[in-house]
Scaffold this active site. Structure first.
Site, PDB file in Angstrom:
ATOM      1  N   GLU A  40       0.835  -1.205   0.000  1.00  0.00           N
ATOM      2  CA  GLU A  40       0.000   0.000   0.000  1.00  0.00           C
ATOM      3  C   GLU A  40       0.876   1.265   0.000  1.00  0.00           C
ATOM      4  OE1 GLU A  40      -1.903   0.539   3.795  1.00  0.00           O
ATOM      5  OE2 GLU A  40      -3.523   1.769   2.982  1.00  0.00           O
ATOM      6  N   LYS A 111      -9.696   2.537  -1.527  1.00  0.00           N
ATOM      7  CA  LYS A 111      -9.856   1.920  -0.193  1.00  0.00           C
ATOM      8  C   LYS A 111     -11.123   2.449   0.492  1.00  0.00           C
ATOM      9  CE  LYS A 111      -7.011   1.463   4.031  1.00  0.00           C
ATOM     10  NZ  LYS A 111      -5.747   1.964   4.617  1.00  0.00           N
ATOM     11  N   CYS A 146      -5.278  -3.041   3.351  1.00  0.00           N
ATOM     12  CA  CYS A 146      -4.825  -2.823   4.732  1.00  0.00           C
ATOM     13  C   CYS A 146      -5.972  -2.850   5.756  1.00  0.00           C
ATOM     14  CB  CYS A 146      -4.010  -1.515   4.778  1.00  0.00           C
ATOM     15  SG  CYS A 146      -2.910  -1.409   6.217  1.00  0.00           S
TER      16      CYS A 146
END
Ligand code: AKG
Length: 266
Positions: A40, A111, A146
Site C-alpha cells: 500500500e 480503499k 490494509c
C-alpha cells in the site's frame, strides 16, 4: 499459477522517483510469475501524511506509467499496490492499481475503510464506495487494502461477487503485526479463498512497519511468510483448490442470508 509478493522497504531517504525505478526493476525480474503484488502507498509511505498532498498522482501519473511499463515488460498481471490518487474533481484517495500483462490499467480500487480514527488517512482522504473484483485467467481477484482487513462484511461482499483470490496490499505497523497475520488467515478460512497479503517494512511518518507479508491457502495454511526486511515471496498456487475446498467442506452453504432479528425479552 505463480504469485510473487514484493515486500518493499520504505526508507524516507529514498525518493519516490528512485523507489519507482527500483520497484519497476524488481517487477521486471519476476517475469516467471503470473501475478505480482506490491504494498500500500509505497511511492510516498503509508504514514508519510506530510508528503501526500504534494505527491498525489493521477491515474496516468508517474507510478501508473512506470508500473504499466514494468507489467508489460515482465508479461505479468501486476497489482501495483496503491498510490495517493489525486482526483481532479475531489479529494485524494488511497487507490489500488491492477495492470494486465499488456500494461493496461484494467481496474482501480479506492480503499473503503480509512485508517486513523480522527487523524491521518481518515481525515485527509476520501472513502471508496465500490467493491472491486477482477477476472483473470487464474481466477477472480477480490481487492481490499490494509485496514479493510478488519471488516469481514467487505470480504463477504467480495465472496458474493465471485472472489477466489484476495489481494491485500498494506502499510501495517509492527505494533499490531499479530493482528495482520491472524486476520489474513481468518479471511482465508472464512471465505475459503487464497489470501495474498503484501505489507511493507521500514519506518515512515515515525511508524515502524511490520513486514510479515504472507500467502495463505483456502484451508488457512500459511504457504509462505516474510520476515521483517525487504523480501520477495514467490509461491505456486493451485487455482482449482478454491472450488475443491468449498465442495469438500461446504460451510458457505450454511450461511444465513438474513440473520434473524434479536428477540426482545421484556
Ligand atoms: O488496522 C491496523 O492496525 C493498521 C491499518 C493501517 O495501518 C492502514 O490501513 O493503513
Amino acid at each position: 499459477m505463480r504469485a510473487s509478493l514484493i515486500q518493499l522497504d520504505i526508507d524516507p531517504a529514498e525518493s519516490p522517483e528512485d523507489r519507482r525505478t527500483r520497484t519497476a526493476a524488481l517487477v521486471r525480474g519476476l517475469h516467471d510469475s503470473d501475478l505480482v503484488l506490491l504494498p500500500e502507498l509505497w511511492p510516498l509511505g503509508g504514514f508519510a501524511y506530510d508528503a501526500w498532498s504534494a505527491g498525489a498522482e493521477t491515474l496516468d501519473g508517474p507510478t501508473a506509467e512506470a508500473m504499466s511499463a514494468a507489467a508489460a515488460d515482465a508479461g505479468v498481471w501486476l497489482h501495483a499496490g496503491s498510490i495517493v490518487e489525486r482526483d481532479p474533481d475531489g479529494p485524494i484517495f488511497n487507490t489500488s492499481l491492477l495492470f494486465s500483462p499488456s500494461g493496461e490499467l484494467v481496474h482501480t480500487y479506492r480503499k473503503i475503510h480509512r485508517f486513523g480514527f480522527d487523524s491521518g488517512e481518515a481525515v485527509a482522504m476520501g472513502a471508496g464506495t465500490e467493491i472491486v473484483t477482477a477476472a483473470t485467467p487464474f481466477g477472480t481477484l477480490g481487492l481490499a487494502t490494509c485496514y479493510d482487513l478488519r471488516f469481514p462484511e467487505l470480504f463477504r461482499a467480495l465472496l458474493d461477487a465471485g472472489t477466489e483470490i484476495l489481494t491485500i496490499p498494506a502499510a501495517w505497523p509492527a505494533r499490531r503485526v499479530e493482528h495482520w497475520t491472524l486476520l489474513a488467515r481468518a479471511r482465508a478460512v472464512e471465505e475459503q479463498a487464497y489470501v495474498l497479503a503484501c505489507n511493507n517494512t521500514g519506518t515512515h511518518g515515525g511508524v515502524p512497519q511490520g513486514g510479515h507479508s504472507l500467502v495463505v491457502d483456502p484451508w488457512g495454511k500459511v504457504l509462505a511468510e516474510a520476515g521483517e526486511a525487504e523480501e520477495i515471496l514467490t509461491v505456486d498456487l493451485d487455482p482449482g483448490l478454491v472450488a475443491k475446498s468449498r465442495a469438500d467442506f461446504p460451510v458457505l452453504r450454511d450461511r444465513l442470508m438474513g440473520i434473524p432479528a434479536p428477540v426482545e425479552r421484556g
